[in-house]
Write a protein that holds these residues in place. Structure first.
Motif, PDB file in Angstrom:
ATOM      1  N   GLY A  73       0.829  -1.195   0.000  1.00  0.00           N
ATOM      2  CA  GLY A  73       0.000   0.000   0.000  1.00  0.00           C
ATOM      3  C   GLY A  73       0.863   1.244   0.000  1.00  0.00           C
ATOM      4  N   GLU A  74       0.212   2.364   0.233  1.00  0.00           N
ATOM      5  CA  GLU A  74       0.911   3.643   0.207  1.00  0.00           C
ATOM      6  C   GLU A  74       1.822   3.775   1.419  1.00  0.00           C
ATOM      7  OE1 GLU A  74      -0.118   8.370   0.310  1.00  0.00           O
ATOM      8  OE2 GLU A  74      -1.615   6.980  -0.458  1.00  0.00           O
ATOM      9  N   VAL A  75       3.049   4.174   1.174  1.00  0.00           N
ATOM     10  CA  VAL A  75       4.023   4.323   2.243  1.00  0.00           C
ATOM     11  C   VAL A  75       3.991   5.726   2.809  1.00  0.00           C
ATOM     12  CG1 VAL A  75       6.484   4.186   2.800  1.00  0.00           C
ATOM     13  CG2 VAL A  75       5.495   2.557   1.222  1.00  0.00           C
ATOM     14  N   GLY A  76       3.831   6.716   1.943  1.00  0.00           N
ATOM     15  CA  GLY A  76       3.799   8.102   2.384  1.00  0.00           C
ATOM     16  C   GLY A  76       4.035   9.023   1.212  1.00  0.00           C
ATOM     17  N   PHE A  77       4.154  10.301   1.499  1.00  0.00           N
ATOM     18  CA  PHE A  77       4.392  11.297   0.463  1.00  0.00           C
ATOM     19  C   PHE A  77       5.867  11.657   0.440  1.00  0.00           C
ATOM     20  CE2 PHE A  77       4.945  15.745  -0.703  1.00  0.00           C
ATOM     21  CZ  PHE A  77       4.482  15.699  -1.994  1.00  0.00           C
ATOM     22  N   PHE A  78       6.443  11.639  -0.748  1.00  0.00           N
ATOM     23  CA  PHE A  78       7.839  12.003  -0.925  1.00  0.00           C
ATOM     24  C   PHE A  78       7.928  13.043  -2.029  1.00  0.00           C
ATOM     25  CE2 PHE A  78       7.745   7.658   0.587  1.00  0.00           C
ATOM     26  CZ  PHE A  78       8.570   7.747   1.698  1.00  0.00           C
ATOM     27  N   ALA A  79       8.817  14.000  -1.873  1.00  0.00           N
ATOM     28  CA  ALA A  79       8.992  15.042  -2.873  1.00  0.00           C
ATOM     29  C   ALA A  79       9.462  14.416  -4.186  1.00  0.00           C
ATOM     30  CB  ALA A  79       9.998  16.070  -2.397  1.00  0.00           C
ATOM     31  N   PRO A  80       8.912  14.851  -5.336  1.00  0.00           N
ATOM     32  CA  PRO A  80       9.283  14.242  -6.603  1.00  0.00           C
ATOM     33  C   PRO A  80      10.739  14.506  -6.975  1.00  0.00           C
ATOM     34  CG  PRO A  80       7.817  16.107  -6.956  1.00  0.00           C
ATOM     35  CD  PRO A  80       7.889  15.882  -5.494  1.00  0.00           C
ATOM     36  N   HIS A  81      11.201  15.707  -6.787  1.00  0.00           N
ATOM     37  CA  HIS A  81      12.605  16.049  -7.048  1.00  0.00           C
ATOM     38  C   HIS A  81      12.893  17.371  -6.378  1.00  0.00           C
ATOM     39  CE1 HIS A  81      11.235  19.057  -9.914  1.00  0.00           C
ATOM     40  NE2 HIS A  81      10.434  18.142 -10.424  1.00  0.00           N
ATOM     41  N   SER A  82      14.145  17.560  -6.001  1.00  0.00           N
ATOM     42  CA  SER A  82      14.498  18.801  -5.344  1.00  0.00           C
ATOM     43  C   SER A  82      16.011  18.997  -5.423  1.00  0.00           C
ATOM     44  CB  SER A  82      14.061  18.765  -3.878  1.00  0.00           C
ATOM     45  OG  SER A  82      14.453  19.951  -3.226  1.00  0.00           O
ATOM     46  N   TRP A  83      16.419  20.237  -5.688  1.00  0.00           N
ATOM     47  CA  TRP A  83      17.836  20.586  -5.702  1.00  0.00           C
ATOM     48  C   TRP A  83      18.289  21.123  -4.354  1.00  0.00           C
ATOM     49  CZ3 TRP A  83      21.328  19.440  -9.312  1.00  0.00           C
ATOM     50  CH2 TRP A  83      20.860  19.036 -10.550  1.00  0.00           C
ATOM     51  N   GLN A  84      17.367  21.306  -3.424  1.00  0.00           N
ATOM     52  CA  GLN A  84      17.720  21.913  -2.148  1.00  0.00           C
ATOM     53  C   GLN A  84      18.653  21.047  -1.302  1.00  0.00           C
ATOM     54  OE1 GLN A  84      16.896  24.946  -2.316  1.00  0.00           O
ATOM     55  NE2 GLN A  84      15.485  24.618  -3.994  1.00  0.00           N
ATOM     56  N   PRO A  85      18.516  19.723  -1.262  1.00  0.00           N
ATOM     57  CA  PRO A  85      19.478  18.929  -0.485  1.00  0.00           C
ATOM     58  C   PRO A  85      20.910  19.061  -1.022  1.00  0.00           C
ATOM     59  CG  PRO A  85      17.530  17.640  -0.918  1.00  0.00           C
ATOM     60  CD  PRO A  85      17.390  18.894  -1.716  1.00  0.00           C
ATOM     61  N   PHE A  86      21.044  19.248  -2.325  1.00  0.00           N
ATOM     62  CA  PHE A  86      22.375  19.433  -2.894  1.00  0.00           C
ATOM     63  C   PHE A  86      22.999  20.735  -2.386  1.00  0.00           C
ATOM     64  CE2 PHE A  86      25.173  20.953  -6.342  1.00  0.00           C
ATOM     65  CZ  PHE A  86      26.108  19.930  -6.303  1.00  0.00           C
ATOM     66  N   SER A  87      22.205  21.801  -2.340  1.00  0.00           N
ATOM     67  CA  SER A  87      22.698  23.081  -1.821  1.00  0.00           C
ATOM     68  C   SER A  87      23.089  22.952  -0.354  1.00  0.00           C
ATOM     69  CB  SER A  87      21.631  24.157  -1.998  1.00  0.00           C
ATOM     70  OG  SER A  87      22.013  25.344  -1.379  1.00  0.00           O
ATOM     71  N   LEU A  88      22.287  22.257   0.419  1.00  0.00           N
ATOM     72  CA  LEU A  88      22.620  22.050   1.830  1.00  0.00           C
ATOM     73  C   LEU A  88      23.883  21.211   1.980  1.00  0.00           C
ATOM     74  CD1 LEU A  88      19.142  21.410   3.456  1.00  0.00           C
ATOM     75  CD2 LEU A  88      20.711  23.259   3.958  1.00  0.00           C
ATOM     76  N   ALA A  89      24.044  20.196   1.140  1.00  0.00           N
ATOM     77  CA  ALA A  89      25.230  19.341   1.217  1.00  0.00           C
ATOM     78  C   ALA A  89      26.489  20.119   0.869  1.00  0.00           C
ATOM     79  CB  ALA A  89      25.066  18.140   0.286  1.00  0.00           C
ATOM     80  N   VAL A  90      26.443  20.931  -0.182  1.00  0.00           N
ATOM     81  CA  VAL A  90      27.616  21.724  -0.558  1.00  0.00           C
ATOM     82  C   VAL A  90      27.928  22.751   0.525  1.00  0.00           C
ATOM     83  CG1 VAL A  90      28.489  23.403  -2.230  1.00  0.00           C
ATOM     84  CG2 VAL A  90      27.334  21.356  -3.028  1.00  0.00           C
ATOM     85  N   GLY A  91      26.898  23.410   1.041  1.00  0.00           N
ATOM     86  CA  GLY A  91      27.107  24.379   2.115  1.00  0.00           C
ATOM     87  C   GLY A  91      27.641  23.730   3.378  1.00  0.00           C
ATOM     88  N   GLY A  92      27.110  22.576   3.724  1.00  0.00           N
ATOM     89  CA  GLY A  92      27.605  21.856   4.901  1.00  0.00           C
ATOM     90  C   GLY A  92      29.034  21.381   4.729  1.00  0.00           C
ATOM     91  N   ALA A  93      29.361  20.878   3.531  1.00  0.00           N
ATOM     92  CA  ALA A  93      30.725  20.442   3.268  1.00  0.00           C
ATOM     93  C   ALA A  93      31.701  21.618   3.357  1.00  0.00           C
ATOM     94  CB  ALA A  93      30.807  19.780   1.890  1.00  0.00           C
ATOM     95  N   LEU A  94      31.318  22.755   2.797  1.00  0.00           N
ATOM     96  CA  LEU A  94      32.171  23.944   2.905  1.00  0.00           C
ATOM     97  C   LEU A  94      32.291  24.404   4.361  1.00  0.00           C
ATOM     98  CD1 LEU A  94      31.269  26.189  -0.155  1.00  0.00           C
ATOM     99  CD2 LEU A  94      33.456  25.118   0.350  1.00  0.00           C
TER     100      LEU A  94
END
Length: 132
Positions: A73-94
């Motif tokens: 059955g349905e597991v839940g709602f997930f965002a279809p696509h997003s570039w925001q985690p990439f921005s957070l990852a680059v900012g966090g790495a820096l």
């Protein structure tokens, strides 16, 4: 969830035994501290899962006679696509690199982190994913 709670509790017992043996044999404080912190984290996760399992209905994974299809059955709602985690990852790495290289890198990482966080929080309020 009962099974996961028990797994983490047993894992915490193993990590505690490992921390004690490692601390006695190695007399090295950093690794011993890390193992005791891992023990604490495992206890917190195991207690949370066990506490939550008591308040929930039994799931199919708690039934030994259950089939795989029982949890379909349905597991839940997930965002279809997003570039925001990439921005957070680059900012966090820096940001973490700034601790090792120089604090001046935080001036470049903080805007990336704030843009990524702001965009991720409000991504469903604008653009093609806007809720009607």
């Amino acid at each position: 969830m009962k099974i996961q709670g028990r797994l983490f509790i047993w894992l915490s017992v193993f990590i505690l035994a490992t921390a004690v043996v490692y601390g006695v044999w190695s007399k090295e404080p950093v690794g011993t501290t890390a193992l005791f912190l891992a023990f604490g984290l495992s206890v917190m996760i195991g207690f949370y899962l066990a506490f939550t399992a008591r308040r929930m209905d039994a799931l199919a994974q708690d039934n030994k006679e259950a089939d795989v299809a029982d949890e379909a059955g349905e597991v839940g709602f997930f965002a279809p696509h997003s570039w925001q985690p990439f921005s957070l990852a680059v900012g966090g790495a820096l940001g973490f690199l700034g601790v090792a290289v120089g604090w001046w890198l935080l001036y470049f990482s903080l805007p990336l982190i704030l843009i990524g966080l702001w965009g991720w929080v409000f991504e469903f309020y604008r653009g093609e994913n806007q809720n009607q």
